[in-house]
Enzyme design. Structure first.
Site, PDB file in Angstrom:
ATOM      1  N   GLY A 386    -108.745 -42.373  63.023  1.00 58.73           N
ATOM      2  CA  GLY A 386    -108.283 -42.505  61.881  1.00 58.73           C
ATOM      3  C   GLY A 386    -107.217 -43.728  61.588  1.00 58.73           C
ATOM      4  O   GLY A 386    -106.575 -43.971  60.646  1.00 58.73           O
ATOM      5  N   SER A 710     -95.775 -37.103  83.700  1.00 56.63           N
ATOM      6  CA  SER A 710     -94.753 -37.369  82.604  1.00 56.63           C
ATOM      7  C   SER A 710     -93.849 -36.170  82.342  1.00 56.63           C
ATOM      8  O   SER A 710     -92.992 -36.607  81.589  1.00 56.63           O
ATOM      9  CB  SER A 710     -95.391 -38.043  81.611  1.00 56.63           C
ATOM     10  OG  SER A 710     -96.238 -37.534  80.677  1.00 56.63           O
ATOM     11  N   LYS A 753     -96.374 -41.845  72.503  1.00 61.32           N
ATOM     12  CA  LYS A 753     -95.178 -40.637  72.388  1.00 61.32           C
ATOM     13  C   LYS A 753     -94.135 -40.525  71.582  1.00 61.32           C
ATOM     14  O   LYS A 753     -93.769 -39.810  71.003  1.00 61.32           O
ATOM     15  CB  LYS A 753     -94.845 -40.669  73.880  1.00 61.32           C
ATOM     16  CG  LYS A 753     -95.976 -40.392  74.779  1.00 61.32           C
ATOM     17  CD  LYS A 753     -95.472 -40.317  76.335  1.00 61.32           C
ATOM     18  CE  LYS A 753     -96.537 -39.920  77.314  1.00 61.32           C
ATOM     19  NZ  LYS A 753     -96.015 -39.840  78.865  1.00 61.32           N
TER      20      LYS A 753
END
Length: 832
Positions: A386, A710, A753
């Protein structure tokens, strides 16, 4: 019509004399009843069924009269003709569905004097109208003419019985002859009714001769046409046979003019195609084979198709690049917002191309002496769905003035899709690369390879390995398709690959691409894209005018925050389209005379049209209790916010339960976090017995697989929060790998992130110190909106993530906690 029912004349005369003056009348459609003729009738209308049943119980006599309009379901007196035939019912058969099949025989003509009634069925006062027979020479002459025409016509009617022809020729009664021919020669209904209404027999015969003569002419002409067509077919077959003989003779003599002409045409096309020397030699060699081969041979058409492919390829055809850099910049800015790295790379490509052409630099030459221009490029756009990766290809083609072609690689498993099939296979074709180049009709199109990260492999081969040659600028100047088996230059093609992640792209293939990360958009970017691109497009799609609807910026922000949570803008456009459809319905329902009013879409209107909100700031709700920490994760569809939950319960010491569809690396991170807490309980301000019992770590969205290191500092933060009963700050998110000694190690995907954290409303982000250089990739607006805390060890993480501990009570809480047997909820809220 059934054959004439044989009945003695005396009985027939008696029946005619007994015909009453008032008679039930049965309308019939699409046919005409004649005297002497026996015929079946299907009766299904209720009133007609009642008529038949009443007549069957009575004298069995009924008047048959034809309808003027067959489509009338229940005809009245005005819907039928005035002249008909009195008939006698011989037999009635009843069907399972209630309909009747009635076998009747005509007796005599009649005319209706007046209608008596139409209920329950039609009855009329009638007057018999026998034909006027003169027994003159004229009638005899007309009878013979009628027999002659009827005999000729019967011979032209397919499957007309010979017995019927002999029966007609033996008839001497002219009246019977007229009615028998009229009922069996398939004449028009109007002609039949006209025939019935005539009083004089001579006039009837004369009229019937004309009708049958016309039909005879029509059928004669039709037969002539059929015979002519048959002769043409036979002529064609004869010519084909003669040509085959001529071909055989020419073959024996070594002559074949048609084959020579075709070969010369191919030779001329090969010369004009601009092929490479290798391709030209191969084409001429195959053409020599074709000349020696008869067209009937199976290999003939294989070679012919191969030559057609070679000739059709654009060996030299190219479009001239539009090297106006300012124009290219304007086109790219017009079609796409942001994506500065991609736009910059395209402009660099144009600049290099322009300088080479202006300065007339010589092309490099490979070991075989072939030119290697090195002007092709392989760009790989990597990013979540997108964000506009696929649509970029068309914009780049428009900016360069090149043709555009596209191929989707998603789900491809057959290596032959790329390289083609060898000609030894039946139905072999070139690969989709060469097919796309042929469709583009130039050798330098913009070629988009969509979903390159979703290529599969099985026993049919590995398509990604076949792409190694296609996407290598040092090799693709001599790409060899299995079907063509000659080199074709792909170095002028601008290849653009798209993918959601590089994790599934084989390393050798990824090494050939120039990867450009297309990350998600910030809220500011989405608002700008919506105002500049999405809203105008949805207005046009839904037939709205700018005078009818306007979106306020606050409405777009509400849609972004409460109804979409994505890296791209695809869902945002769907929600805007949903609002436009609601407004379109209101506009369509308004009267045409009403004045057009502008509907302002504000935040309140947006919520009204879109319903209840789908997303809200979850971090405050999740972290209000101790034992929950907010982490950041990377996925192929963009960054995500995840929550790590910890719980403690009685059980064997050191038992660790992990749930949430975690991978091996993530499970190891959880084990490392628990080991660190157990080893450093005193430094963390915990009681010695805090870590005893079962510890359960859960990462929600359990059906979604998760893996990676992580989440290490997030897990240890959740554990310390649980054991110390200190909640995690609601606006803090974190990411980083943790070592067993408590060091915080760097991670990847930081930009995605942090974009996800920004979308979720987090204000403070804890990241590893070694990831400091990655902050330069973030948009300036995000750097200004958020606070980034750089940490090197776990102590710093806990210091900034957990709320401060309250002052300890005078008595030792650790002793009380050790003596307590209650669940973890009874542990004191803080330990000094």
């Amino acid at each position: 019509m059934l054959p004439w029912f044989n009945m003695q004349d005396q009985n027939l005369d008696d029946l005619v004399r007994r015909i009453p003056k008032v008679l039930p009348v049965l309308p019939i459609r699409n046919t005409v009843a004649f005297p002497y003729i026996m015929m079946p009738l299907g009766v299904g209308i209720p009133r007609s069924i009642q008529l038949i049943e009443d007549v069957e119980r009575g004298n069995r006599l009924v008047g048959l009269i034809s309808m003027k309009d067959p489509s009338v379901e229940v005809p009245g007196s005005e819907d039928v003709y005035n002249t008909g035939t009195v008939a006698i019912i011989h037999r009635v058969m009843r069907g399972d569905d209630g309909t009747l099949t009635v076998f009747i025989q005509g007796l005599e003509r009649f005319r209706i004097l007046e209608w008596v009634t139409e209920e329950p069925y039609m009855k009329a006062h009638i007057d018999l109208a026998p034909d006027i027979v003169e027994h003159s020479v004229v009638e005899e002459a007309l009878r013979r003419s009628l027999l002659d025409v009827a005999s000729q016509l019967a011979e032209l009617i397919p499957r007309f019985p010979e017995e019927a022809i002999r029966f007609i020729q033996q008839l001497e009664d002219p009246r019977l002859l007229v009615y028998l021919l009229a009922s069996n020669m398939q004449i028009e209904m109007n002609d039949s009714q006209n025939l019935l209404e005539m009083d004089r027999l001579a006039a009837k015969m004369e009229y019937l001769v004309k009708v049958l003569t016309r039909e005879l002419e029509v059928r004669s002409i039709g037969q002539q046409i059929q015979e002519k067509a048959k002769e043409e077919i036979e002529k064609t077959q004869r010519e084909y046979y003669l040509r085959q003989q001529m071909d055989a003779i020419r073959k024996e003599l070594g002559e074949n003019d048609e084959g020579k002409r075709e070969a010369e045409e191919y030779r001329q096309q090969i010369e004009e195609a601009g092929m490479t020397e290798e391709a030209k030699e191969e084409a001429l060699r195959e053409l020599a084979r074709l000349e020696k081969m008869p067209p009937q041979a199976a290999e003939y058409w294989v070679i012919k198709t191969y030559l057609d492919w070679l000739i059709a390829l654009p060996w030299q055809a190219m479009t001239d690049d539009n090297l106006d850099i300012s124009h290219a910049r304007e086109v790219l800015e017009e079609d796409h917002y942001d994506l500065e790295d991609v736009k910059e790379r395209i402009l660099e490509f144009l600049a290099v191309r322009k300088l080479r052409m202006e300065r007339e630099l010589e092309d490099e030459v490979d070991l075989q002496g072939r030119k290697v221009e090195g002007t092709g490029a392989i760009l790989a756009l990597i990013g979540p769905p997108g964000v506009g990766k696929t649509s970029l290809g068309q914009s780049i083609a428009r900016a360069l003035g090149r043709k555009f072609t596209r191929m989707s690689l998603g789900g491809m498993r057959d290596e032959a899709e790329i390289r083609g099939h060898r000609r030894t296979y039946i139905g072999a074709m070139p690969g989709r690369i060469m097919q796309a180049v042929k469709r583009a009709e130039v050798k330098n199109p913009v070629f988009m390879l969509d979903e390159v990260d979703k290529v599969g492999s099985d026993w049919r081969g590995d398509p990604s390995s076949a792409l190694l040659e296609v996407l290598d600028p040092q090799q693709n100047h001599a790409f060899r398709d299995h079907y063509l088996d000659v080199d074709f230059d792909l170095s002028q093609v601008l290849f653009i690959c798209t993918a959601n992640t590089t994790a599934t792209i084989p390393a050798p293939l990824l090494d050939r691409m120039e990867t450009i990360q297309v990350d998600g958009y910030t809220e500011y970017d989405k608002v700008h894209i919506a105002e500049q691109y999405l809203v105008p497009r949805q207005l046009k799609v839904n037939g709205l005018l700018t005078e009818e609807i306007a979106f306020q910026e606050e409405a777009i922000r509400t849609i972004i925050r409460d109804y979409t949570r994505e890296a791209g803008v695809r869902q945002l456009e769907r929600e805007i389209g949903k609002v436009c459809r609601k407004v379109a319905m209101k506009v369509a329902e308004a009267s045409e005379d009403a004045e057009k009013t502008l509907m302002e879409i504000d935040a309140e209107k947006a919520r009204e049209f879109l319903g209840k909100r789908r997303y809200r700031f979850e971090a405050a709700l999740r972290t209000e209790k101790p034992g929950v920490a907010t982490g950041l994760a990377w996925t192929p569809t963009g960054g995500e916010v995840l929550f790590v939950e910890a719980a403690k319960m009685p059980g064997a010491e050191g038992t660790l339960i992990l749930t949430g569809s975690l991978g091996d690396v993530m499970r190891e991170s959880a084990r490392i976090g628990l080991s660190y807490v157990e080893a450093h309980w005193e430094a963390l301000g915990l009681c010695e017995d805090s870590c005893k019992g079962k510890i359960h770590l859960h990462v929600p969205s359990g059906a979604v697989p998760k893996d990676g290191p992580s989440a290490g500092i997030t897990m240890v933060t959740a554990l310390v929060s649980l054991l110390s009963q200190r909640p995690v700050r609601a606006d803090v998110g974190m990411t980083g790998e943790m070592s067993l000694q408590g060091q915080v190690l760097p991670i990847g995907g930081l930009k995605l992130k942090i974009l996800a954290a920004h979308r979720a409303g987090l204000k403070t982000i804890i990241i590893p110190k070694l990831n400091e250089m990655d902050l330069d990739e973030l948009p300036e607006k995000i750097r200004n909106d958020m606070t980034f805390i750089l940490v090197e060890d776990v102590d710093e993480v806990l210091q900034h993530a957990l709320v401060p501990a309250p002052e300890p009570e005078p008595e030792s809480e650790c002793e009380d906690a050790a003596e307590s047997t209650e669940t973890p909820q009874a542990i004191p809220e803080a330990v000094a």
